[in-house]
Design an enzyme around this catalytic site. Structure first.
Site, PDB file in Angstrom:
ATOM      1  N   ASP A   1       0.835  -1.197   0.000  1.00  0.00           N
ATOM      2  CA  ASP A   1       0.000   0.000   0.000  1.00  0.00           C
ATOM      3  C   ASP A   1       0.876   1.255   0.000  1.00  0.00           C
ATOM      4  OD1 ASP A   1      -2.735   1.206   0.306  1.00  0.00           O
ATOM      5  OD2 ASP A   1      -1.713   2.091   2.028  1.00  0.00           O
TER       6      ASP A   1
ATOM      7  N   TYR B   1       3.156   9.604   0.578  1.00  0.00           N
ATOM      8  CA  TYR B   1       4.144   8.953   1.444  1.00  0.00           C
ATOM      9  C   TYR B   1       5.583   9.320   1.062  1.00  0.00           C
ATOM     10  CZ  TYR B   1      -0.011   6.130   2.506  1.00  0.00           C
ATOM     11  OH  TYR B   1      -1.278   5.710   2.831  1.00  0.00           O
TER      12      TYR B   1
ATOM     13  N   LYS C   1      -2.336   6.486  -4.466  1.00  0.00           N
ATOM     14  CA  LYS C   1      -3.505   7.318  -4.162  1.00  0.00           C
ATOM     15  C   LYS C   1      -3.281   8.740  -4.643  1.00  0.00           C
ATOM     16  CE  LYS C   1      -3.933   4.599   0.075  1.00  0.00           C
ATOM     17  NZ  LYS C   1      -2.523   4.313   0.450  1.00  0.00           N
TER      18      LYS C   1
ATOM     19  N   HIS D   1      -7.246   9.768  -2.244  1.00  0.00           N
ATOM     20  CA  HIS D   1      -6.707   9.630  -0.885  1.00  0.00           C
ATOM     21  C   HIS D   1      -7.659  10.166   0.193  1.00  0.00           C
ATOM     22  CE1 HIS D   1      -2.554   9.038   1.137  1.00  0.00           C
ATOM     23  NE2 HIS D   1      -3.511   8.812   1.999  1.00  0.00           N
TER      24      HIS D   1
ATOM     25  N   LEU E   1      -3.575  -1.309  13.512  1.00  0.00           N
ATOM     26  CA  LEU E   1      -3.135  -1.588  14.886  1.00  0.00           C
ATOM     27  C   LEU E   1      -3.307  -0.329  15.737  1.00  0.00           C
ATOM     28  CD1 LEU E   1       0.215  -3.401  13.900  1.00  0.00           C
ATOM     29  CD2 LEU E   1      -2.045  -4.443  14.258  1.00  0.00           C
TER      30      LEU E   1
ATOM     31  N   LYS F   1       1.594  -1.396   9.085  1.00  0.00           N
ATOM     32  CA  LYS F   1       2.919  -0.896   8.701  1.00  0.00           C
ATOM     33  C   LYS F   1       3.948  -1.377   9.716  1.00  0.00           C
ATOM     34  CE  LYS F   1       6.132   2.417   9.733  1.00  0.00           C
ATOM     35  NZ  LYS F   1       6.726   2.732  11.042  1.00  0.00           N
TER      36      LYS F   1
ATOM     37  N   ARG G   1       8.805  -8.218  12.311  1.00  0.00           N
ATOM     38  CA  ARG G   1       7.388  -7.879  12.524  1.00  0.00           C
ATOM     39  C   ARG G   1       6.574  -8.074  11.242  1.00  0.00           C
ATOM     40  NH1 ARG G   1       7.980  -2.380  16.104  1.00  0.00           N
ATOM     41  NH2 ARG G   1       8.359  -3.380  18.115  1.00  0.00           N
TER      42      ARG G   1
ATOM     43  N   ASN H   1       3.404 -10.427  11.319  1.00  0.00           N
ATOM     44  CA  ASN H   1       2.066  -9.939  10.968  1.00  0.00           C
ATOM     45  C   ASN H   1       1.397 -10.780   9.882  1.00  0.00           C
ATOM     46  OD1 ASN H   1       2.626  -7.975  12.827  1.00  0.00           O
ATOM     47  ND2 ASN H   1       2.837  -6.300  11.368  1.00  0.00           N
TER      48      ASN H   1
HETATM   49  P1  A2P Z   1       7.526  -0.381  13.536  1.00  0.00           P
HETATM   50  O1  A2P Z   1       7.321   0.219  12.165  1.00  0.00           O
HETATM   51  O2  A2P Z   1       8.615   0.264  14.320  1.00  0.00           O
HETATM   52  O3  A2P Z   1       7.658  -1.882  13.486  1.00  0.00           O
HETATM   53  P2  A2P Z   1      -0.506   0.846  12.139  1.00  0.00           P
HETATM   54  O4  A2P Z   1      -0.256  -0.115  11.014  1.00  0.00           O
HETATM   55  O5  A2P Z   1      -1.776   0.626  12.890  1.00  0.00           O
HETATM   56  O6  A2P Z   1      -0.351   2.286  11.730  1.00  0.00           O
HETATM   57  O7  A2P Z   1       0.633   0.570  13.224  1.00  0.00           O
HETATM   58  C1  A2P Z   1       1.974   0.776  12.905  1.00  0.00           C
HETATM   59  C2  A2P Z   1       2.772   0.818  14.175  1.00  0.00           C
HETATM   60  O8  A2P Z   1       2.737  -0.473  14.809  1.00  0.00           O
HETATM   61  C3  A2P Z   1       4.211   1.128  13.911  1.00  0.00           C
HETATM   62  O9  A2P Z   1       4.646   1.955  14.991  1.00  0.00           O
HETATM   63  C4  A2P Z   1       4.900  -0.229  13.946  1.00  0.00           C
HETATM   64  O10 A2P Z   1       6.224  -0.082  14.418  1.00  0.00           O
HETATM   65  C5  A2P Z   1       4.065  -0.981  14.945  1.00  0.00           C
HETATM   66  N1  A2P Z   1       3.984  -2.434  14.665  1.00  0.00           N
HETATM   67  C6  A2P Z   1       3.662  -3.029  13.504  1.00  0.00           C
HETATM   68  N2  A2P Z   1       3.660  -4.367  13.626  1.00  0.00           N
HETATM   69  C7  A2P Z   1       3.997  -4.628  14.909  1.00  0.00           C
HETATM   70  C8  A2P Z   1       4.171  -5.820  15.645  1.00  0.00           C
HETATM   71  N3  A2P Z   1       4.001  -7.014  15.107  1.00  0.00           N
HETATM   72  N4  A2P Z   1       4.528  -5.700  16.961  1.00  0.00           N
HETATM   73  C9  A2P Z   1       4.719  -4.483  17.533  1.00  0.00           C
HETATM   74  N5  A2P Z   1       4.566  -3.323  16.885  1.00  0.00           N
HETATM   75  C10 A2P Z   1       4.207  -3.387  15.574  1.00  0.00           C
END
Ligand code: A2P
Length: 275
Positions: A44, A49, A78, A110, A192, A232, A238, A242
């Site tokens: 995405d 960005y 977007k 967007h 998240l 993200k 991570r 995910n």
């Molecule tokens: P980072 O990029 O440092 O890994 P969202 O997608 O809701 O915007 O959330 C993104 C945030 O969640 C980022 O700060 C990212 O940090 C963090 N994040 C993404 N995946 C994980 C994970 N599996 N565990 C902990 N933090 C995560």
């Protein structure tokens, strides 16, 4: 790997992708490479960005590796439209994103920017790009029911996807029901809650019982509601974590406990407030 979601244009959307919002240009190449290596099939991106050139470079590097299948990959961009919302500006923005990325599979508006009152014409410009075969799928982002009703009513073309902020605190129940009635896929940004929802004790308890991380529990909640999402992360481990959400499921009781977390709290702007 979660199943793809069918779209109203006859194509399909990988339910789980990764997002490039707030990924710095100099980190983008590594994040994209790690995401592809982990097995993601949806990236995405967006003009806003500021990393589409780096995304395109990473995709061109990936294409040199044996076995890379660009056809299996969905890349989103977007239309931002800060300076102009004229149809010519939409075309110019699409052309620039396409040049940077190499190929755009999903193109979205967007933000509706309702105070400018141009989003119906912007939508018409996306419909044209789709009719010309420049882009496989067109959608919108941050559209409320009211904005959707207007573009559908005035153009007769229903977006395939609406990407909106959604997470357990902001489940967007009514909007999702509207999407279901109109055959629109809901794709969650900030799924998240920009990591804030990871600290929620109910999420923590469910994750602990299932032996998974809070992020995995939330991602599973999104998928079990039938929606798509683009979390993200800039960390390869991570990104892998995910995507590893197929080996467990939330029970009806877990889903009900998460449903009870709704507060309406947003991490971003309300669509009516951005212009
Ligand atoms: P980072 O990029 O440092 O890994 P969202 O997608 O809701 O915007 O959330 C993104 C945030 O969640 C980022 O700060 C990212 O940090 C963090 N994040 C993404 N995946 C994980 C994970 N599996 N565990 C902990 N933090 C995560």
């Amino acid at each position: 790997m979660p199943a793809d979601l069918p779209l109203n244009d006859g194509s399909a959307l990988p339910a789980l992708g990764f997002g490039l919002y707030k990924v710095a240009p100099d980190e983008t190449g590594a994040v994209v490479a790690a995401g592809l290596e982990a097995g993601y099939r949806l990236i995405d991106g967006a003009e806003l960005y500021g990393n589409e050139r780096e995304l395109g470079e990473a995709l061109r590097r990936a294409a040199d590796a044996p076995g890379f299948d660009r056809e299996a990959l969905t890349v989103t961009s977007k239309f931002w439209g800060e300076a102009s919302q004229e149809p010519a500006a939409v075309r110019a923005a699409f052309d620039a994103s396409e040049r940077a990325v190499g190929r755009i599979d999903v193109y979205m508006i967007h933000w509706p920017r309702p105070a400018r009152d141009r989003y119906v014409d912007v939508w018409r410009a996306l419909v044209e790009l789709h009719r010309e075969g420049r882009v496989r799928t067109i959608g919108v982002s941050n559209f409320t029911e009211q904005h959707l009703e207007r573009i559908i009513g005035e153009t007769g073309v229903t977006p395939a996807v609406n990407q909106v902020e959604s997470h357990p605190w902001l489940p967007q129940r009514e909007l999702r029901a509207f999407h279901a009635r109109h055959g629109i896929v809901t794709q969650a940004w900030s799924p998240l809650g920009r990591s804030r929802v990871l600290e929620d004790p109910t999420i923590g308890a469910i994750a602990e019982r299932l032996g998974v991380s809070p992020a995995q529990a939330i991602i599973r909640w999104h998928l079990q509601t039938g929606g798509a999402l683009v979390p993200k992360s800039t960390h390869p481990h991570r990104l892998r974590e995910n995507l590893d959400v197929d080996r467990f499921a939330l029970s009806d009781a877990d889903m009900a406990a998460i449903a009870a977390l709704e507060t309406g709290e947003r991490t971003g702007t309300h669509p009516d407030e951005r212009n």
